[in-house]
Design a protein around this motif. Structure first.
Motif, PDB file in Angstrom:
ATOM      1  N   TYR A 145      -5.208  -4.485 -69.899  1.00 52.53           N
ATOM      2  CA  TYR A 145      -6.438  -5.215 -69.576  1.00 52.53           C
ATOM      3  C   TYR A 145      -6.184  -6.728 -69.546  1.00 52.53           C
ATOM      4  O   TYR A 145      -6.569  -7.420 -68.593  1.00 52.53           O
ATOM      5  N   CYS A 146      -5.527  -7.239 -70.588  1.00 53.43           N
ATOM      6  CA  CYS A 146      -5.262  -8.688 -70.665  1.00 53.43           C
ATOM      7  C   CYS A 146      -4.373  -9.167 -69.525  1.00 53.43           C
ATOM      8  O   CYS A 146      -4.651 -10.192 -68.892  1.00 53.43           O
ATOM      9  N   MET A 147      -3.314  -8.425 -69.236  1.00 58.75           N
ATOM     10  CA  MET A 147      -2.399  -8.839 -68.176  1.00 58.75           C
ATOM     11  C   MET A 147      -3.042  -8.719 -66.799  1.00 58.75           C
ATOM     12  O   MET A 147      -2.720  -9.483 -65.890  1.00 58.75           O
ATOM     13  N   SER A 148      -3.967  -7.777 -66.645  1.00 62.81           N
ATOM     14  CA  SER A 148      -4.683  -7.651 -65.368  1.00 62.81           C
ATOM     15  C   SER A 148      -5.565  -8.864 -65.131  1.00 62.81           C
ATOM     16  O   SER A 148      -5.617  -9.401 -64.005  1.00 62.81           O
ATOM     17  N   LEU A 149      -6.261  -9.315 -66.174  1.00 65.61           N
ATOM     18  CA  LEU A 149      -7.086 -10.519 -66.034  1.00 65.61           C
ATOM     19  C   LEU A 149      -6.235 -11.730 -65.666  1.00 65.61           C
ATOM     20  O   LEU A 149      -6.594 -12.516 -64.773  1.00 65.61           O
ATOM     21  N   LEU A 150      -5.109 -11.879 -66.348  1.00 68.20           N
ATOM     22  CA  LEU A 150      -4.237 -13.021 -66.076  1.00 68.20           C
ATOM     23  C   LEU A 150      -3.660 -12.950 -64.669  1.00 68.20           C
ATOM     24  O   LEU A 150      -3.551 -13.971 -63.974  1.00 68.20           O
ATOM     25  N   PHE A 151      -3.305 -11.736 -64.230  1.00 69.64           N
ATOM     26  CA  PHE A 151      -2.760 -11.573 -62.880  1.00 69.64           C
ATOM     27  C   PHE A 151      -3.787 -11.967 -61.822  1.00 69.64           C
ATOM     28  O   PHE A 151      -3.460 -12.665 -60.849  1.00 69.64           O
ATOM     29  N   ILE A 152      -5.018 -11.525 -61.993  1.00 67.03           N
ATOM     30  CA  ILE A 152      -6.059 -11.841 -61.004  1.00 67.03           C
ATOM     31  C   ILE A 152      -6.265 -13.351 -60.914  1.00 67.03           C
ATOM     32  O   ILE A 152      -6.320 -13.915 -59.814  1.00 67.03           O
ATOM     33  N   ILE A 153      -6.356 -14.017 -62.052  1.00 63.28           N
ATOM     34  CA  ILE A 153      -6.600 -15.462 -62.058  1.00 63.28           C
ATOM     35  C   ILE A 153      -5.447 -16.216 -61.393  1.00 63.28           C
ATOM     36  O   ILE A 153      -5.655 -17.074 -60.527  1.00 63.28           O
ATOM     37  N   CYS A 154      -4.215 -15.899 -61.797  1.00 63.34           N
ATOM     38  CA  CYS A 154      -3.048 -16.625 -61.272  1.00 63.34           C
ATOM     39  C   CYS A 154      -2.785 -16.292 -59.805  1.00 63.34           C
ATOM     40  O   CYS A 154      -2.455 -17.178 -59.006  1.00 63.34           O
ATOM     41  N   ASN A 155      -2.934 -15.035 -59.430  1.00 64.25           N
ATOM     42  CA  ASN A 155      -2.658 -14.630 -58.056  1.00 64.25           C
ATOM     43  C   ASN A 155      -3.673 -15.219 -57.082  1.00 64.25           C
ATOM     44  O   ASN A 155      -3.312 -15.693 -55.999  1.00 64.25           O
ATOM     45  N   GLU A 156      -4.946 -15.211 -57.463  1.00 61.31           N
ATOM     46  CA  GLU A 156      -5.969 -15.786 -56.587  1.00 61.31           C
ATOM     47  C   GLU A 156      -5.808 -17.299 -56.455  1.00 61.31           C
ATOM     48  O   GLU A 156      -6.020 -17.854 -55.375  1.00 61.31           O
ATOM     49  N   ALA A 157      -5.434 -17.962 -57.546  1.00 58.87           N
ATOM     50  CA  ALA A 157      -5.192 -19.409 -57.473  1.00 58.87           C
ATOM     51  C   ALA A 157      -4.017 -19.715 -56.546  1.00 58.87           C
ATOM     52  O   ALA A 157      -4.050 -20.687 -55.782  1.00 58.87           O
ATOM     53  N   HIS A 158      -2.974 -18.879 -56.599  1.00 58.99           N
ATOM     54  CA  HIS A 158      -1.808 -19.063 -55.730  1.00 58.99           C
ATOM     55  C   HIS A 158      -2.206 -18.949 -54.261  1.00 58.99           C
ATOM     56  O   HIS A 158      -1.837 -19.793 -53.430  1.00 58.99           O
ATOM     57  N   HIS A 159      -2.966 -17.909 -53.929  1.00 60.22           N
ATOM     58  CA  HIS A 159      -3.360 -17.706 -52.533  1.00 60.22           C
ATOM     59  C   HIS A 159      -4.290 -18.810 -52.043  1.00 60.22           C
ATOM     60  O   HIS A 159      -4.167 -19.272 -50.894  1.00 60.22           O
ATOM     61  N   ALA A 160      -5.225 -19.241 -52.897  1.00 55.74           N
ATOM     62  CA  ALA A 160      -6.149 -20.303 -52.493  1.00 55.74           C
ATOM     63  C   ALA A 160      -5.400 -21.609 -52.220  1.00 55.74           C
ATOM     64  O   ALA A 160      -5.661 -22.297 -51.221  1.00 55.74           O
ATOM     65  N   SER A 161      -4.454 -21.968 -53.093  1.00 61.79           N
ATOM     66  CA  SER A 161      -3.673 -23.197 -52.895  1.00 61.79           C
ATOM     67  C   SER A 161      -2.831 -23.119 -51.619  1.00 61.79           C
ATOM     68  O   SER A 161      -2.697 -24.111 -50.893  1.00 61.79           O
ATOM     69  N   LYS A 162      -2.301 -21.939 -51.355  1.00 64.00           N
ATOM     70  CA  LYS A 162      -1.481 -21.759 -50.149  1.00 64.00           C
ATOM     71  C   LYS A 162      -2.324 -21.904 -48.889  1.00 64.00           C
ATOM     72  O   LYS A 162      -1.913 -22.555 -47.923  1.00 64.00           O
ATOM     73  N   ARG A 163      -3.512 -21.307 -48.891  1.00 62.49           N
ATOM     74  CA  ARG A 163      -4.366 -21.370 -47.699  1.00 62.49           C
ATOM     75  C   ARG A 163      -4.854 -22.777 -47.409  1.00 62.49           C
ATOM     76  O   ARG A 163      -4.925 -23.190 -46.252  1.00 62.49           O
ATOM     77  N   VAL A 164      -5.166 -23.519 -48.466  1.00 61.73           N
ATOM     78  CA  VAL A 164      -5.705 -24.869 -48.265  1.00 61.73           C
ATOM     79  C   VAL A 164      -4.600 -25.886 -48.026  1.00 61.73           C
ATOM     80  O   VAL A 164      -4.795 -26.844 -47.271  1.00 61.73           O
ATOM     81  N   GLY A 165      -3.445 -25.704 -48.633  1.00 61.90           N
ATOM     82  CA  GLY A 165      -2.365 -26.685 -48.518  1.00 61.90           C
ATOM     83  C   GLY A 165      -1.316 -26.336 -47.480  1.00 61.90           C
ATOM     84  O   GLY A 165      -1.216 -26.969 -46.423  1.00 61.90           O
ATOM     85  N   LEU A 166      -0.520 -25.306 -47.754  1.00 62.28           N
ATOM     86  CA  LEU A 166       0.627 -24.974 -46.916  1.00 62.28           C
ATOM     87  C   LEU A 166       0.226 -24.605 -45.492  1.00 62.28           C
ATOM     88  O   LEU A 166       0.875 -25.019 -44.523  1.00 62.28           O
ATOM     89  N   ASN A 167      -0.853 -23.834 -45.343  1.00 64.40           N
ATOM     90  CA  ASN A 167      -1.269 -23.407 -44.004  1.00 64.40           C
ATOM     91  C   ASN A 167      -1.657 -24.591 -43.123  1.00 64.40           C
ATOM     92  O   ASN A 167      -1.360 -24.621 -41.920  1.00 64.40           O
ATOM     93  N   PHE A 168      -2.322 -25.585 -43.718  1.00 71.84           N
ATOM     94  CA  PHE A 168      -2.699 -26.771 -42.942  1.00 71.84           C
ATOM     95  C   PHE A 168      -1.458 -27.608 -42.611  1.00 71.84           C
ATOM     96  O   PHE A 168      -1.361 -28.173 -41.509  1.00 71.84           O
ATOM     97  N   GLN A 169      -0.529 -27.704 -43.549  1.00 69.97           N
ATOM     98  CA  GLN A 169       0.708 -28.430 -43.260  1.00 69.97           C
ATOM     99  C   GLN A 169       1.453 -27.806 -42.095  1.00 69.97           C
ATOM    100  O   GLN A 169       1.953 -28.509 -41.208  1.00 69.97           O
ATOM    101  N   GLU A 170       1.550 -26.485 -42.079  1.00 71.35           N
ATOM    102  CA  GLU A 170       2.265 -25.794 -41.003  1.00 71.35           C
ATOM    103  C   GLU A 170       1.607 -26.033 -39.649  1.00 71.35           C
ATOM    104  O   GLU A 170       2.293 -26.245 -38.643  1.00 71.35           O
TER     105      GLU A 170
END
Length: 444
Positions: free
Chosen positions: A346-371
């Motif tokens: 349960y604990c690791m699932s919560l941490l995975f969701i938070i970290c994984n969603e933050a990673h994807h959001a940063s990629k979409r807003v930053g890296l995708n626009f740079q490309e």
């Protein structure tokens, strides 16, 4: 090289000596040098480079009508108000004031005081019973020690709620207002509103899942652990639901960032395909900086709550992993160890969701626009557009869309691997020490 030497030596170059290409090169060098000097003056948030020349007049009715983020995520806001977790208020329609407000004497806050006091009484009663029972037992088993540590640590977020969540109410209200303002500016600049078609059912589903999962987790511990009394379960339902709610809130915000950036990127591509898009790119650059600052504000607004959130998850994961492996090595697997593994998962699932969603959001807003900007053929556009593309890339470089807990830690996938690694290594070392101690006792 010659131009560089002449600039460093302070020589004055007369324009009639240079040909047009040399003159343009010198002007570009001076312009870039001036930009970098301005950026060095404010490394954290060089907003003076991106300030709009004209202030957009706000139509309150239009702003309320197109605040899609609020309308689609309202159910989660209401749930947090009912639970007393974040008592922020929405301003009445048509009133020319910030759409989201926070005051210590609002109706939502008075309810938060009341519900928090009731929950505190229940938590204190259960905590007192667990402590008395633990102290009064002379022959304490190792598994009892582990279970008491885990379930006492789960109570910590409740007592820290006023400090970790309520105290940041103004920053949360600011974050909500930034979403409202961004959607309005996006509508004015692009002529199209931002819509979140999937967010409404997702938010409602997460509200239900947050409480349903809370009952499942706590009741599973009641059935898997004989020492867990049913009356004690009532102290944990709202705490687990609160943790689930914060995870849901993070997921909803990251999903919204992804949806907004996808629509924004499409508009940017369409604008770059037009003739002489420099003026429009300036407004799009302003919008992107607002979006990036909004992502940074998310981490700042919830920094205390998510910081404690992560610490509780790390601590509980390490203790539960250590306890379950120790009991399996010493006595074999039982239902109690299954209960501990449920907590770890349960604990690791919560941490995975938070970290994984933050990673994807940063990629979409930053890296995708740079490309998209790096793929622009600068030789096929006018000089004004070339300069705007350069400025857009500088803005992305100087305002990275990262989710940071107010300077303490970046929320990304690296946080998951560090947590899992620390939990596994700590429990492995501790269990190896126990095995060696048991072998030494048997030898003696």
């Amino acid at each position: 090289m010659i131009h560089s030497q002449m600039e460093d030596g302070g020589y004055e170059i007369r324009h009639q000596v240079l040909n047009p290409n040399q003159r343009q090169q010198l002007e570009d060098r001076r312009r870039i040098k001036e930009q970098m000097q301005q950026l060095e003056q404010d490394n954290e948030s060089p907003t003076h480079m991106y300030r709009r020349k004209l202030k957009i007049a706000t139509d309150v009715d239009l702003l309320d009508r197109h605040d899609s983020f609020y309308h689609t995520t309202r159910s989660l806001l209401v749930l947090f108000q009912i639970m007393g977790v974040m008592p922020i208020m929405r301003s009445p329609p048509g009133v020319d004031m910030p759409r989201t407000t926070f005051t210590w004497c609002s109706r939502a806050f008075l309810w938060a005081y009341f519900i928090y006091a009731c929950e505190t009484i229940v938590v204190l009663v259960v905590a007192r019973e667990r402590i008395i029972k633990f102290i009064s037992t002379n022959d304490k088993r190792f598994d009892e020690v582990i279970y008491n540590i885990i379930f006492m640590s789960i109570m910590v977020p409740h007592f820290l709620l006023p400090v970790a969540s309520w105290r940041n109410g103004l920053e949360v209200a600011k974050f909500k207002n930034m979403w409202t303002d961004f959607q309005y500016k996006y509508l004015i600049v692009t002529g199209k509103p931002i819509v979140f078609p999937k967010l409404y059912p997702i938010t409602w589903a997460l509200c239900i899942v947050s409480w349903s999962l809370s009952f499942v987790i706590i009741l599973s511990q009641y059935y898997l652990q004989p020492d867990f009394q049913f009356s004690h379960t009532f102290a944990y339902y709202h705490i687990i639901a609160m943790l689930n709610g914060f995870c849901s809130l993070w997921f909803v915000n990251c999903t919204a960032f992804g949806t907004a950036s996808k629509a924004f990127a499409k508009e940017l591509t369409d604008v770059l395909a037009t003739e002489r898009p420099a003026a429009k790119l300036t407004e799009y650059r302003h919008l992107w900086v607002d979006l990036s600052h909004m992502m940074q504000q998310l981490g700042k607004a919830y920094s205390n709550m998510y910081g404690i959130y992560c610490l509780v998850i790390f601590f509980t994961t390490i203790i539960a992993t250590y306890g379950s492996l120790s009991e399996i090595i010493e006595h074999g697997a039982t239902y109690k160890e299954v209960g501990l593994f449920v907590i770890v998962f349960y604990c690791m699932s919560l941490l995975f969701i938070i970290c994984n969603e933050a990673h994807h959001a940063s990629k979409r807003v930053g890296l995708n626009f740079q490309e998209r900007l790096l793929n622009v053929n600068l030789t096929a556009v006018d000089k004004a557009t070339q300069k705007e593309v350069e400025m857009f890339l500088v803005a992305i470089d100087k305002n990275p869309p990262t989710m940071n807990l107010d300077g303490y830690a970046n929320i990304n996938r690296g946080l998951i691997t560090a947590s899992a690694k620390n939990a596994f290594i700590s429990s492995l070392k501790a269990n190896l020490s126990r095995i060696r101690a048991l072998e030494a006792e048997r030898t003696n």
